[in-house]
Design an enzyme around this catalytic site. Sequence first.
Site, PDB file in Angstrom:
ATOM      1  N   THR A   1       8.229   4.670  16.470  1.00 23.14           N
ATOM      2  CA  THR A   1       7.578   5.663  17.329  1.00 23.14           C
ATOM      3  C   THR A   1       7.101   5.015  18.626  1.00 23.14           C
ATOM      4  O   THR A   1       7.208   5.618  19.702  1.00 23.14           O
ATOM      5  CB  THR A   1       6.391   6.318  16.596  1.00 23.14           C
ATOM      6  OG1 THR A   1       6.835   6.801  15.334  1.00 23.14           O
ATOM      7  CG2 THR A   1       5.841   7.489  17.396  1.00 23.14           C
TER       8      THR A   1
ATOM      9  N   ASP B   1      -0.450   2.505  19.285  1.00 20.79           N
ATOM     10  CA  ASP B   1       0.286   1.862  18.197  1.00 20.79           C
ATOM     11  C   ASP B   1       0.629   2.910  17.144  1.00 20.79           C
ATOM     12  O   ASP B   1       0.174   4.060  17.225  1.00 20.79           O
ATOM     13  CB  ASP B   1      -0.574   0.738  17.585  1.00 20.79           C
ATOM     14  CG  ASP B   1       0.253  -0.333  16.885  1.00 20.79           C
ATOM     15  OD1 ASP B   1       1.472  -0.131  16.707  1.00 20.79           O
ATOM     16  OD2 ASP B   1      -0.317  -1.370  16.515  1.00 20.79           O
TER      17      ASP B   1
ATOM     18  N   LYS C   1      -2.340  -0.656   8.182  1.00 22.29           N
ATOM     19  CA  LYS C   1      -1.337  -1.174   9.097  1.00 22.29           C
ATOM     20  C   LYS C   1      -0.902  -2.564   8.627  1.00 22.29           C
ATOM     21  O   LYS C   1      -1.579  -3.187   7.835  1.00 22.29           O
ATOM     22  CB  LYS C   1      -1.889  -1.251  10.523  1.00 22.29           C
ATOM     23  CG  LYS C   1      -2.058   0.128  11.177  1.00 22.29           C
ATOM     24  CD  LYS C   1      -2.772   0.087  12.518  1.00 22.29           C
ATOM     25  CE  LYS C   1      -2.188  -0.891  13.497  1.00 22.29           C
ATOM     26  NZ  LYS C   1      -0.755  -0.603  13.799  1.00 22.29           N
ATOM     27  N   GLY C   2       0.234  -3.001   9.128  1.00 26.39           N
ATOM     28  CA  GLY C   2       0.702  -4.334   8.772  1.00 26.39           C
ATOM     29  C   GLY C   2       2.005  -4.352   8.004  1.00 26.39           C
ATOM     30  O   GLY C   2       2.415  -5.393   7.499  1.00 26.39           O
TER      31      GLY C   2
ATOM     32  N   GLU D   1      -2.212  -7.251  15.611  1.00 31.11           N
ATOM     33  CA  GLU D   1      -2.494  -5.826  15.834  1.00 31.11           C
ATOM     34  C   GLU D   1      -3.993  -5.549  15.815  1.00 31.11           C
ATOM     35  O   GLU D   1      -4.506  -4.809  16.658  1.00 31.11           O
ATOM     36  CB  GLU D   1      -1.791  -4.986  14.763  1.00 31.11           C
ATOM     37  CG  GLU D   1      -0.293  -4.910  14.924  1.00 31.11           C
ATOM     38  CD  GLU D   1       0.399  -4.185  13.797  1.00 31.11           C
ATOM     39  OE1 GLU D   1       1.566  -3.813  13.968  1.00 31.11           O
ATOM     40  OE2 GLU D   1      -0.212  -4.005  12.728  1.00 31.11           O
TER      41      GLU D   1
END
Length: 232
Positions: free
Chosen positions: A34, A88, A101-102, A110
């Site tokens: 994205t 993000d 996340k990750g 991040e």
Amino acid sequence: MDKKEQDQLKKEAAIKAAALVKNGSVLGVGTGSTVAFFIDALGKRKDKEGLTLKHIVTTSNRSKKQLESLGFKVDELKDIDQADLTVDGADRVDRNLDGIKGGGGALTLEKNVAINSKQNIWIVDESKVVEHLSGFPLPVEVLPISAEQNFKKFEAEGLKPQWRKNEDGSRYVTHYGNYIIDLAIEPIPVPEGLAAYLDKTVGVVEHGLFLGICDKVIIAKANGAIEIKSRI
């Protein structure tokens, strides 16, 4: 929904996010499919409107290369004091705009970019949105020196640890030379409690619980709509 339709939704959400980027600002850029559409949209604004950015920092070489191919200069996090906005993706995001996340292994960078940003916007498709954080293993980056002890400790705590591995079966190594242990516990009953436990565990470099960080999420929905949710 097929991939073509899903990509179109992601593209529309990315365009919405790109429209929020202010001329002359300092921008943080994440990574993922994205975000790749978001970078393309930034390039179009640059060509059509003359969009300029004071600084850009990113969380992956892939995003860096894409930005540079469009004529943007990419700096390192150490070169800025603070980003005005970071855009993000997220692997999961819940009703409170907390997330996991990750999945791509870059959680430490991040999170460092995110906490050094005045505002954070996530762009996701509807499949990433959940009531409670679940459906995706929680990445924990650990130092090799104590990784075995960390794994056994997580196992004893019932956190269902799994080593992240490459296709050849070897352990995945992060940009910083560390391992990732994915915790398969779900749903995460008390994210704040688990985050506090991981934060004080020696040998843990960073974890993928992003709590209280996202200010706004742009969601591409299966019915073609774009929903924007802001932290209350």
